[in-house]
Design an enzyme around this catalytic site. Structure first.
Site, PDB file in Angstrom:
ATOM      1  CG  ASP A 177      18.947 -24.187  15.565  1.00 57.71           C
ATOM      2  OD1 ASP A 177      20.132 -24.294  15.951  1.00 57.71           O
ATOM      3  OD2 ASP A 177      18.566 -23.268  14.805  1.00 57.71           O
ATOM      4  CG  HIS A 248      22.112 -23.646  13.315  1.00 57.44           C
ATOM      5  ND1 HIS A 248      21.895 -22.905  14.446  1.00 57.44           N
ATOM      6  CD2 HIS A 248      22.707 -22.807  12.429  1.00 57.44           C
ATOM      7  CE1 HIS A 248      22.324 -21.665  14.249  1.00 57.44           C
ATOM      8  NE2 HIS A 248      22.831 -21.586  13.036  1.00 57.44           N
ATOM      9  CD  GLU A 321      24.266 -18.111  12.423  1.00 63.66           C
ATOM     10  OE1 GLU A 321      24.430 -16.943  12.767  1.00 63.66           O
ATOM     11  OE2 GLU A 321      23.412 -18.866  12.954  1.00 63.66           O
ATOM     12  CD1 TRP A 387      20.991 -15.893   6.214  1.00 65.79           C
ATOM     13  CD2 TRP A 387      21.270 -14.748   8.115  1.00 65.79           C
ATOM     14  NE1 TRP A 387      22.114 -16.390   6.841  1.00 65.79           N
ATOM     15  CE2 TRP A 387      22.305 -15.703   8.006  1.00 65.79           C
ATOM     16  CE3 TRP A 387      21.236 -13.914   9.239  1.00 65.79           C
ATOM     17  CZ2 TRP A 387      23.307 -15.846   8.984  1.00 65.79           C
ATOM     18  CZ3 TRP A 387      22.230 -14.064  10.208  1.00 65.79           C
ATOM     19  CH2 TRP A 387      23.252 -15.025  10.069  1.00 65.79           C
ATOM     20  CD1 TRP A 462      15.978 -15.062  13.659  1.00 62.83           C
ATOM     21  CD2 TRP A 462      16.084 -17.299  13.767  1.00 62.83           C
ATOM     22  NE1 TRP A 462      16.280 -15.540  12.397  1.00 62.83           N
ATOM     23  CE2 TRP A 462      16.356 -16.895  12.436  1.00 62.83           C
ATOM     24  CE3 TRP A 462      16.102 -18.663  14.074  1.00 62.83           C
ATOM     25  CZ2 TRP A 462      16.632 -17.813  11.413  1.00 62.83           C
ATOM     26  CZ3 TRP A 462      16.379 -19.564  13.052  1.00 62.83           C
ATOM     27  CH2 TRP A 462      16.638 -19.146  11.747  1.00 62.83           C
ATOM     28  CD  GLU A 464      18.184 -17.501  19.153  1.00 59.44           C
ATOM     29  OE1 GLU A 464      17.133 -16.894  18.847  1.00 59.44           O
ATOM     30  OE2 GLU A 464      19.120 -17.703  18.355  1.00 59.44           O
TER      31      GLU A 464
HETATM   32  C1  ACM Z   1      20.150 -17.131  10.599  1.00 57.13           C
HETATM   33  O1  ACM Z   1      19.727 -16.122  11.159  1.00 57.13           O
HETATM   34  N1  ACM Z   1      21.130 -17.830  11.125  1.00 57.13           N
HETATM   35  C2  ACM Z   1      19.587 -17.588   9.349  1.00 57.13           C
END
Ligand code: ACM
Length: 547
Positions: A177, A248, A321, A387, A462, A464
């Site tokens: 990423d 990403h 994204e 997603w 995720w 973060e």
């Molecule tokens: C994502 O949550 N950008 C796949």
């Protein structure tokens, strides 16, 4: 008595029990030897009993365990019978026997999940019972984002064990990423020399003023990956690697600036990103970039062999994204659009993804990507991780593509679990244990044939705002237990699901998670050290908008 999670198809309780003692034997029949090794290891650690090899599955003297392949069972199905003859686990394949062995471990009680005996009295018993069981879905997954915060190898192995305990069978590893590249690629050493660490890290949501000024990083060597893949395979789990392109990708561009849109920005000045959000610094859509990533993927294919485990032919290419501003501003990108006769930047992204679909197919592999890969036309053999709600998955299934349903509104485990003020770094909508339990992976509007395209489901973690294993555990558990039941068990429609019964069984399951050392969110809310007072999140109110 049998507070099993995920709930089996059928349980018929008897009245006695099989007592495991110093004399008990474990026999693993032909084709189940690997399961036998696993079961002997975990049970002899937890109980202190030697469990020597028996002669036949029936040679249990009433106090042993037999494993064997059985007739009339699907590959992941099993039948566990505990009666006066001992315990016999039969499966349609070694995988089925393995899931049955997981049920056996749950039947032995929470201390069976420890790594050394905690009691001297022994007293290990399997209640007399007949369990007949098999999964609803073939793809029962967990996505771990090891890019935003690195999870050291030991942590990944631990998560593989936690997945196995919940009968989950696909580990989707988000390896790259903007904030880090976690996989050693021998022909491009700077991907990890430069791309695997950042000088500092934003603490909390990107609007937070706080920084952690300690460098953060880490990566898996190629042997680490081989170990992870083999460890997963021994547990009948497949690992699907994700190399996220063309968005990403700032960590890769920081390592190799020629991968970026260098006619638009000074890519040589980019560093591994230290904050969060959707990043405009995306890959240049050039032939040079394609060749570079073919080089990456050649090593990926060798590290993640197609026959290693369930769904191992799949390689995840991301595709999510990818802002198009730089492509709009780039002469190089615009020339590429006109040379290829494409309509616009979305078509350019589609060209990019289709290239890898063909490239992987030519090597006997399959592409899977986030649902943005539908934009500009889906590559012919591609599968979709849906997603942004259900809609991408519905469109893909209707077009005859395989789908993994993982809508953010339902199964993004970074989303906060409660509306209370103590929730650490609260992100997005409240998604409680019950919300996850009521998640239905197959939308009602699909026909039978379309529904058959839904391979299954996965939860996405995720990271973060999850800086270490404790934070990952907190967000992931107990909700992953609910997801495991959604993925495995034949539950009724959402509204008709018996959440009270699930909660009752969770009473036993929390004791198992305690024995496993999982720092789950307690039903009463975070423990003091699980809070993050003063760290800004981004809570959103109301029910999540459905997509
Ligand atoms: C994502 O949550 N950008 C796949």
């Amino acid at each position: 008595m049998t507070e099993l999670i995920p709930a089996p198809r059928s349980v018929v309780a008897g009245s006695g029990e099989v007592r495991l003692t110093e004399r008990s034997r474990l026999h693993a029949g032909h084709g189940t030897e690997g399961v036998g090794r696993w079961l002997r290891t975990v049970l002899s650690q937890a109980t202190g009993l030697p469990l020597p090899e028996g002669r036949t599955p029936d040679d249990t003297d009433g106090d042993g365990i037999g494993l064997r392949l059985g007739r009339g069972l699907g590959p992941e199905e099993y039948r566990l019978v505990s009666d006066r003859g001992g315990v016999l686990v039969e499966g349609g394949s070694a995988a089925g026997v393995f899931w049955g062995a997981q049920t056996l471990r749950q039947l032995l009680g929470p201390d069976a999940f420890r790594r050394a005996p905690v009691r001297r009295d022994g007293g290990w018993a399997v209640p007399h019972v007949t369990v007949e069981d098999g999964p609803r879905f073939r793809w029962r997954g967990l996505m771990l984002d090891v890019a935003r915060h690195f999870m050291p190898k030991e942590g990944v192995l631990r998560y593989i064990d936690l997945m196995a305990a919940h009968k989950l069978n696909v580990l989707h590893l988000h390896l790259t990423d903007d904030q880090g590249w976690r996989l050693e690629i021998q022909r491009y050493p700077k991907l990890t020399e430069i791309g695997s660490w950042r000088a500092r890290t934003k603490i909390g949501h990107r609007a937070s003023p706080l920084w952690d000024d300690s460098p953060h990083g880490g990566h898996y060597t190629q042997d680490d990956i081989r170990e992870i893949v083999a460890y997963a395979a021994e547990r009948h789990i497949g690992v699907v690697p994700e190399i996220d392109v063309p968005g990403h990708s700032q960590a890769a561009i920081a390592a190799y600036p020629e991968l970026g849109n260098s006619d638009v920005i000074d890519t040589a000045s980019l560093t591994v990103w230290d904050t969060w959000g959707i990043n405009p610094n995306v890959l240049a859509p050039t032939d040079n970039t394609l060749r570079f990533y073919e080089g990456v993927l050649e090593e990926v294919l060798e590290l993640f062999p197609a026959d290693a485990g369930p769904f191992s032919p799949f390689v995840h290419i991301g595709g999510d994204e990818c802002p198009k501003e730089q492509w709009r501003a780039s002469d190089t990108a615009q020339k590429q659009i006109s040379n290829l006769g494409l309509a616009d930047e979305d078509a350019l992204q589609s060209w990019f993804i289709r290239h890898f679909d063909g490239w992987l197919a030519a090597r006997g592999r399959r592409l899977i990507g986030w649902d943005e890969i539908l934009e500009g036309g889906l590559a012919p053999g591609a599968a979709v991780s849906s997603w942004r709600g259900y809609s991408g998955g519905i469109a893909a299934a209707r077009a005859g593509h395989d789908v993994v349903m993982c809508p953010q509104q339902q199964v993004y485990l970074d989303y906060r679990q409660d509306a209370g003020p103590d929730e650490p770094v609260p992100i997005a909508y409240v998604r409680t244990l019950e919300d996850v339990y009521r998640f239905e992976p197959v939308p009602a509007e699909l026909t039978g044939d379309e529904a058959a395209r839904v391979l299954g489901t996965q939860a996405n973690v995720w990271t973060e705002v999850m800086e270490d294993q404790g934070r990952v555990d907190y967000q992931t558990f107990p909700r992953l237990a609910a997801l495991s039941e959604v993925a495995w068990s034949a539950l009724p429609d959402s509204a008709d699901r018996d959440f009270a019964d699930f909660e009752r069984r969770m009473g036993a399951h929390y004791r198992r998670l305690d024995a496993l050392g999982v720092a789950y969110r307690p039903p009463t809310g975070p423990l003091p050290w699980q809070r993050r007072p003063g760290v800004l999140g981004r809570p959103l109110d109301g029910p999540p908008p459905q997509g």
